[in-house]
Design a protein around this motif. Structure first.
Motif, short mmCIF file in Angstrom:
data_model
loop_
_atom_site.label_atom_id
_atom_site.label_comp_id
_atom_site.label_asym_id
_atom_site.label_seq_id
_atom_site.Cartn_x
_atom_site.Cartn_y
_atom_site.Cartn_z
N GLN A 20 0.83 -1.19 0.00
CA GLN A 20 0.00 0.00 0.00
C GLN A 20 0.87 1.25 0.00
OE1 GLN A 20 -2.91 -0.24 3.16
NE2 GLN A 20 -4.06 -1.83 2.10
N ASN A 21 2.18 1.07 0.00
CA ASN A 21 3.13 2.17 0.00
C ASN A 21 3.71 2.32 -1.42
OD1 ASN A 21 5.24 3.94 0.35
ND2 ASN A 21 6.01 2.96 2.21
N ALA A 22 3.15 3.25 -2.20
CA ALA A 22 3.59 3.44 -3.58
C ALA A 22 5.03 3.94 -3.67
CB ALA A 22 2.65 4.41 -4.30
N GLU A 23 5.47 4.73 -2.69
CA GLU A 23 6.84 5.25 -2.71
C GLU A 23 7.86 4.13 -2.57
OE1 GLU A 23 6.95 8.15 0.38
OE2 GLU A 23 5.62 9.52 -0.70
N ASP A 84 -5.92 -18.17 -4.87
CA ASP A 84 -4.67 -18.10 -4.10
C ASP A 84 -4.26 -16.65 -3.84
OD1 ASP A 84 -4.48 -20.86 -4.03
OD2 ASP A 84 -3.30 -20.94 -5.88
N HIS A 85 -4.30 -15.83 -4.88
CA HIS A 85 -3.93 -14.42 -4.74
C HIS A 85 -4.96 -13.70 -3.85
CE1 HIS A 85 -2.99 -10.33 -6.84
NE2 HIS A 85 -2.48 -10.39 -5.62
N LEU A 86 -6.21 -14.06 -4.00
CA LEU A 86 -7.27 -13.43 -3.21
C LEU A 86 -7.13 -13.73 -1.72
CD1 LEU A 86 -9.78 -11.69 -3.48
CD2 LEU A 86 -11.11 -13.76 -3.84
N ALA A 87 -6.69 -14.92 -1.38
CA ALA A 87 -6.49 -15.27 0.03
C ALA A 87 -5.46 -14.35 0.67
CB ALA A 87 -6.05 -16.72 0.15
N PHE A 88 -4.41 -14.01 -0.06
CA PHE A 88 -3.40 -13.08 0.44
C PHE A 88 -3.95 -11.65 0.48
CE2 PHE A 88 -0.23 -9.88 -0.73
CZ PHE A 88 0.58 -9.94 0.39
N LEU A 89 -4.61 -11.23 -0.59
CA LEU A 89 -5.06 -9.85 -0.72
C LEU A 89 -6.15 -9.50 0.29
CD1 LEU A 89 -4.53 -7.30 -2.33
CD2 LEU A 89 -6.28 -8.02 -3.94
N ARG A 90 -6.94 -10.46 0.70
CA ARG A 90 -8.01 -10.18 1.68
C ARG A 90 -7.46 -9.64 2.99
NH1 ARG A 90 -12.11 -14.31 -0.17
NH2 ARG A 90 -13.40 -12.94 -1.43
N LYS A 91 -6.21 -9.94 3.29
CA LYS A 91 -5.60 -9.44 4.53
C LYS A 91 -5.30 -7.94 4.43
CE LYS A 91 -3.80 -13.94 5.56
NZ LYS A 91 -2.90 -14.88 5.02
N LEU A 92 -5.09 -7.44 3.21
CA LEU A 92 -4.82 -6.01 3.00
C LEU A 92 -6.04 -5.25 2.45
CD1 LEU A 92 -1.30 -6.24 1.29
CD2 LEU A 92 -1.78 -5.38 3.57
N THR A 93 -6.98 -5.93 1.86
CA THR A 93 -8.16 -5.44 1.13
C THR A 93 -7.80 -4.81 -0.22
OG1 THR A 93 -8.40 -3.28 2.20
CG2 THR A 93 -9.60 -5.12 3.18
N TRP A 94 -6.70 -4.08 -0.29
CA TRP A 94 -6.24 -3.52 -1.57
C TRP A 94 -4.73 -3.32 -1.49
CZ3 TRP A 94 -3.59 1.07 -2.15
CH2 TRP A 94 -3.57 1.92 -1.04
N SER A 95 -4.11 -3.24 -2.65
CA SER A 95 -2.67 -2.94 -2.69
C SER A 95 -2.31 -2.42 -4.07
CB SER A 95 -1.83 -4.17 -2.36
OG SER A 95 -1.87 -5.09 -3.43
N TYR A 96 -1.21 -1.67 -4.11
CA TYR A 96 -0.60 -1.34 -5.39
C TYR A 96 0.14 -2.58 -5.84
CZ TYR A 96 -1.51 3.53 -4.21
OH TYR A 96 -2.11 4.72 -3.86
N SER A 97 0.21 -2.77 -7.15
CA SER A 97 0.82 -3.98 -7.67
C SER A 97 1.71 -3.64 -8.86
CB SER A 97 -0.30 -4.93 -8.10
OG SER A 97 0.22 -6.07 -8.71
N THR A 98 2.85 -4.31 -8.91
CA THR A 98 3.74 -4.16 -10.05
C THR A 98 4.52 -5.46 -10.22
OG1 THR A 98 5.50 -2.82 -11.05
CG2 THR A 98 5.60 -3.14 -8.67
N SER A 99 5.02 -5.70 -11.41
CA SER A 99 5.80 -6.92 -11.62
C SER A 99 7.08 -6.85 -10.80
CB SER A 99 6.14 -7.08 -13.10
OG SER A 99 6.93 -5.99 -13.53
N SER A 100 7.61 -8.01 -10.47
CA SER A 100 8.78 -8.05 -9.60
C SER A 100 10.09 -8.14 -10.37
CB SER A 100 8.66 -9.24 -8.63
OG SER A 100 8.57 -10.43 -9.38
N ASN A 101 10.10 -7.60 -11.57
CA ASN A 101 11.32 -7.61 -12.36
C ASN A 101 11.90 -6.20 -12.43
OD1 ASN A 101 9.03 -6.83 -13.77
ND2 ASN A 101 9.88 -7.35 -15.74
#
Length: 146
Positions: A20-23, A84-101
Motif C-alpha cells: 500500500q506504499n507506492a513510494e 490463491d492471490h485473493l487469500a493473500f489480498l483479503r488481509k490487505l483489502t487492496w494494494s498497489y501492484s507491479t511486476s517483480s522484475n
C-alpha cells in the motif's frame, strides 16, 4: 499485516511486488514517483471505495478475469478473482501492484527476493504468465490499451 511493507507474491499473471506504499514500490523499481501503479482490490465493494463504476460497464467488470480497467478518475484497478492471490489480498483489502522484475527486463527471482521485505511462497512457486488485458473505460465506450 503491515501495509507499508513490500510483499513478493504470486499474482494472477506474474510474480509481483504488492504494497500500500507506492513510494516504496517506486524506489525498488527505480520508477519516477509520478508514474501510477495498478491497484488490486479484493472485492467490488472495495472497488467502489476508490471510484464510481460507469453503469454501462458494471457486468463486464464483475465477470472479467485477469483484466484491469482504467477508470475515468485516472485509477487502473483490477478486481482479483484467483483464489490463491485473493487469500493473500483479503488481509490487505487492496494494494498497489507491479511486476517483480527490474524495469524493462524479465523476471529475475534473485532480484525479487532481495528487494522484497516479505516473501510469500506458495506451492506453485513463482512464474510469469500472459500479461493481463487493460481497458480504458469511458461513460459509454471502452478502448483496449493492452
Amino acid at each position: 499485516m503491515n501495509p507499508d511493507l513490500v510483499y513478493l507474491a504470486q499474482t494472477e499473471t506474474t510474480a509481483g511486488f504488492l504494497s500500500q506504499n507506492a513510494e516504496a514500490l517506486a524506489r525498488i523499481k527505480n520508477r519516477p514517483n509520478g508514474k501510477a501503479f495498478l491497484m488490486s482490490v479484493d472485492s467490488l465493494q472495495t472497488l467502489r471505495t476508490f471510484t464510481r463504476v460507469p453503469k454501462e460497464h458494471k457486468n463486464r467488470i464483475r465477470r472479467a478475469k485477469k483484466t484491469t480497467f482504467a477508470y475515468p478518475c485516472g485509477l487502473a484497478i483490477r478486481v482479483i478473482q484467483d483464489t490463491d492471490h485473493l487469500a493473500f489480498l483479503r488481509k490487505l483489502t487492496w494494494s498497489y501492484s507491479t511486476s517483480s522484475n527490474p524495469s524493462g527486463k524479465g523476471f529475475d527471482e534473485a532480484f525479487a527476493i532481495e528487494k522484497a521485505d516479505v516473501v510469500v511462497f506458495t506451492c506453485k512457486g513463482f512464474f510469469e504468465d500472459k500479461p493481463s488485458k487493460i481497458f480504458k473505460l469511458g461513460k459509454q465506450k471502452m478502448r483496449k490499451l493492452r
